[in-house]
Design a protein around this motif. Sequence first.
Motif, PDB file in Angstrom:
ATOM      1  N   VAL A  58     112.882   4.145  57.853  1.00 24.30           N
ATOM      2  CA  VAL A  58     111.795   5.014  58.308  1.00 24.30           C
ATOM      3  C   VAL A  58     111.186   5.727  57.106  1.00 24.30           C
ATOM      4  O   VAL A  58     111.854   5.935  56.081  1.00 24.30           O
ATOM      5  N   PHE A  59     109.900   6.075  57.223  1.00 17.30           N
ATOM      6  CA  PHE A  59     109.231   6.843  56.178  1.00 17.30           C
ATOM      7  C   PHE A  59     109.224   8.310  56.576  1.00 17.30           C
ATOM      8  O   PHE A  59     108.576   8.703  57.550  1.00 17.30           O
ATOM      9  N   VAL A  60     109.961   9.116  55.814  1.00 18.42           N
ATOM     10  CA  VAL A  60     110.051  10.540  56.093  1.00 18.42           C
ATOM     11  C   VAL A  60     108.984  11.275  55.285  1.00 18.42           C
ATOM     12  O   VAL A  60     108.818  11.037  54.081  1.00 18.42           O
ATOM     13  N   THR A  61     108.252  12.159  55.937  1.00 17.06           N
ATOM     14  CA  THR A  61     107.196  12.934  55.287  1.00 17.06           C
ATOM     15  C   THR A  61     107.726  13.627  54.039  1.00 17.06           C
ATOM     16  O   THR A  61     108.782  14.249  54.059  1.00 17.06           O
ATOM     17  N   GLY A  62     106.974  13.495  52.951  1.00 18.74           N
ATOM     18  CA  GLY A  62     107.355  14.157  51.710  1.00 18.74           C
ATOM     19  C   GLY A  62     108.132  13.288  50.747  1.00 18.74           C
ATOM     20  O   GLY A  62     108.328  13.674  49.592  1.00 18.74           O
ATOM     21  N   ALA A  63     108.580  12.111  51.175  1.00 19.59           N
ATOM     22  CA  ALA A  63     109.315  11.223  50.271  1.00 19.59           C
ATOM     23  C   ALA A  63     108.382  10.715  49.173  1.00 19.59           C
ATOM     24  O   ALA A  63     107.206  10.442  49.414  1.00 19.59           O
ATOM     25  N   THR A  64     108.898  10.591  47.971  1.00 18.45           N
ATOM     26  CA  THR A  64     108.115  10.119  46.830  1.00 18.45           C
ATOM     27  C   THR A  64     108.068   8.604  46.830  1.00 18.45           C
ATOM     28  O   THR A  64     109.093   7.942  46.681  1.00 18.45           O
ATOM     29  N   ARG A  65     106.884   8.075  47.001  1.00 19.11           N
ATOM     30  CA  ARG A  65     106.717   6.633  47.090  1.00 19.11           C
ATOM     31  C   ARG A  65     106.593   5.997  45.715  1.00 19.11           C
ATOM     32  O   ARG A  65     106.397   6.677  44.709  1.00 19.11           O
ATOM     33  N   SER A  66     106.699   4.671  45.684  1.00 20.36           N
ATOM     34  CA  SER A  66     106.491   3.873  44.481  1.00 20.36           C
ATOM     35  C   SER A  66     105.329   2.920  44.727  1.00 20.36           C
ATOM     36  O   SER A  66     105.009   2.611  45.879  1.00 20.36           O
ATOM     37  N   PRO A  67     104.675   2.441  43.653  1.00 22.22           N
ATOM     38  CA  PRO A  67     103.532   1.530  43.842  1.00 22.22           C
ATOM     39  C   PRO A  67     103.893   0.251  44.586  1.00 22.22           C
ATOM     40  O   PRO A  67     103.022  -0.386  45.182  1.00 22.22           O
ATOM     41  N   SER A  68     105.159  -0.151  44.561  1.00 22.86           N
ATOM     42  CA  SER A  68     105.546  -1.414  45.187  1.00 22.86           C
ATOM     43  C   SER A  68     105.643  -1.325  46.700  1.00 22.86           C
ATOM     44  O   SER A  68     105.798  -2.342  47.373  1.00 22.86           O
ATOM     45  N   GLU A  69     105.566  -0.128  47.268  1.00 22.46           N
ATOM     46  CA  GLU A  69     105.719   0.015  48.722  1.00 22.46           C
ATOM     47  C   GLU A  69     104.363  -0.122  49.405  1.00 22.46           C
ATOM     48  O   GLU A  69     103.849   0.813  50.022  1.00 22.46           O
ATOM     49  N   ARG A  70     103.804  -1.302  49.337  1.00 25.86           N
ATOM     50  CA  ARG A  70     102.463  -1.509  49.882  1.00 25.86           C
ATOM     51  C   ARG A  70     102.447  -1.559  51.404  1.00 25.86           C
ATOM     52  O   ARG A  70     101.416  -1.419  52.017  1.00 25.86           O
ATOM     53  N   ALA A  71     103.616  -1.771  52.019  1.00 27.40           N
ATOM     54  CA  ALA A  71     103.656  -1.917  53.478  1.00 27.40           C
ATOM     55  C   ALA A  71     103.990  -0.608  54.196  1.00 27.40           C
ATOM     56  O   ALA A  71     104.119  -0.582  55.401  1.00 27.40           O
ATOM     57  N   VAL A  72     104.126   0.498  53.435  1.00 28.99           N
ATOM     58  CA  VAL A  72     104.446   1.779  54.056  1.00 28.99           C
ATOM     59  C   VAL A  72     103.164   2.418  54.569  1.00 28.99           C
ATOM     60  O   VAL A  72     102.242   2.674  53.805  1.00 28.99           O
ATOM     61  N   ASP A  73     103.101   2.673  55.867  1.00 31.71           N
ATOM     62  CA  ASP A  73     101.928   3.273  56.486  1.00 31.71           C
ATOM     63  C   ASP A  73     102.165   4.775  56.616  1.00 31.71           C
ATOM     64  O   ASP A  73     102.946   5.231  57.443  1.00 31.71           O
ATOM     65  N   GLU A  74     101.465   5.555  55.785  1.00 32.04           N
ATOM     66  CA  GLU A  74     101.683   6.998  55.778  1.00 32.04           C
ATOM     67  C   GLU A  74     101.195   7.666  57.058  1.00 32.04           C
ATOM     68  O   GLU A  74     101.538   8.825  57.305  1.00 32.04           O
ATOM     69  N   SER A  75     100.383   6.969  57.831  1.00 35.54           N
ATOM     70  CA  SER A  75      99.895   7.598  59.063  1.00 35.54           C
ATOM     71  C   SER A  75     100.971   7.649  60.137  1.00 35.54           C
ATOM     72  O   SER A  75     100.788   8.296  61.164  1.00 35.54           O
TER      73      SER A  75
END
Length: 414
Positions: A190-207
């Motif tokens: 799961v994507f938790v709000t505030g986590a520091t992303r990396s450029p390789s995570e192209r499939a993570v939908d922040e919405s």
Amino acid sequence: MSRLLHTSDWHLGHVLHGHSREEDFDAVLAEIVAIAQESQPDLIVHSGDLFHSSRPTARDLIRAMRTLTELAAIAPTVVVAGNHDSPTYFEFLNLVSGPSLGRGLFFVDRLRPAHDGGVFTFDACGGEQRIRLAAMPFVHPNRFWQRSSTSGTSHADYAEAMRGLQAELMEALYKGYDAERDILLFMAHVFVTGATRSPSERAVDESFETPPEDLPVVSYAALGHIHRPQPVQGLKFPARYAGSPLPMDFGEADDSKSVVIVDADPGRPVRVLPRRLSSGRRLANFIGTLEELKAAADQYDGTFLKPVIVGAEPGVLLAQKIAEIVPHAILVKPAPAREAAADAVLDFDPVDEPDLPEAFRAYLASEGLSNPAAESTVTAFIQLLNELDDETPPTVRAEELLRTALEDTWTETS
């Protein structure tokens, strides 16, 4: 004291700008197994994205199963499906190598109720303690789409629905809870709000984020999806992304990759110990002149190197010069630095449309593409532009049928 080993986001099958990483995967997976053998955990969890593709190759399937079987020989091992993984593949892997064969290897293919693979219970410390684990694979927003909705699933819909799913798992997790014996864990992709992303995570939908305060309160939350190892901030209990064991792109070149070891006793704060991973070829960025690269050449032996050269002209000779300076590095997209003068002005009227073929030809030259290859590419580009000149796209069969239906609507008669 019970011990957990948390790993995640292996992304087996990942290719770095056309370069195979099989050698690196073999090295880092062997290191993870060695850490497990040394630390002797009571439970091993993998929080998703075992594979980089939903259709992994046979070689990657063998690599995954060989490593997971070695881990399961050390301690029960649970793997949840991430957004890159195929639930069907996971269902198959669980069928042919899961608990029915007594190997202590469990694949959670999709979100399941507690009685059907959503909650696991394992003995620890010779039976004196018990680890209870709630497992949540990646949950796609489409799961919560309502037929009455015209705009799909909203952020609020997703957050509310995820709270409900987690509450169901936690209700089952706490059922029969013994505070003197049990250690409660939660694992999710799961994507938790505030986590520091990396450029390789192209499939993570922040919405479609999960607020950190929505995570269920447990002894430890093992999270997957984000490639940079990091804790979740602002919680009264530890939750952590184990991260990917290898850097997935050059934006992660300086990341310290790790697995996580968690020591826990019932009713006491846990101890979280990231264990650094050092296997696999290093990714390195370089920005400087050819002379500066020559002075530092030794440190790039055996690395994937992405060099940006200052003061160099674009062209195929630049890549050749770099290769001669660092012959033992694997070069990725060598390029000259692009510097815009502070007083640069446009040499054409901004209202005029730029010459796209010429702009594209200049771009190819800046990327070092040779003239014959560049011209053939520009020719194909011009053909595509000419095809777009016809602003009336051809109709498709489905569109024709829909238009006919709308023009000849059926009305019910009394």
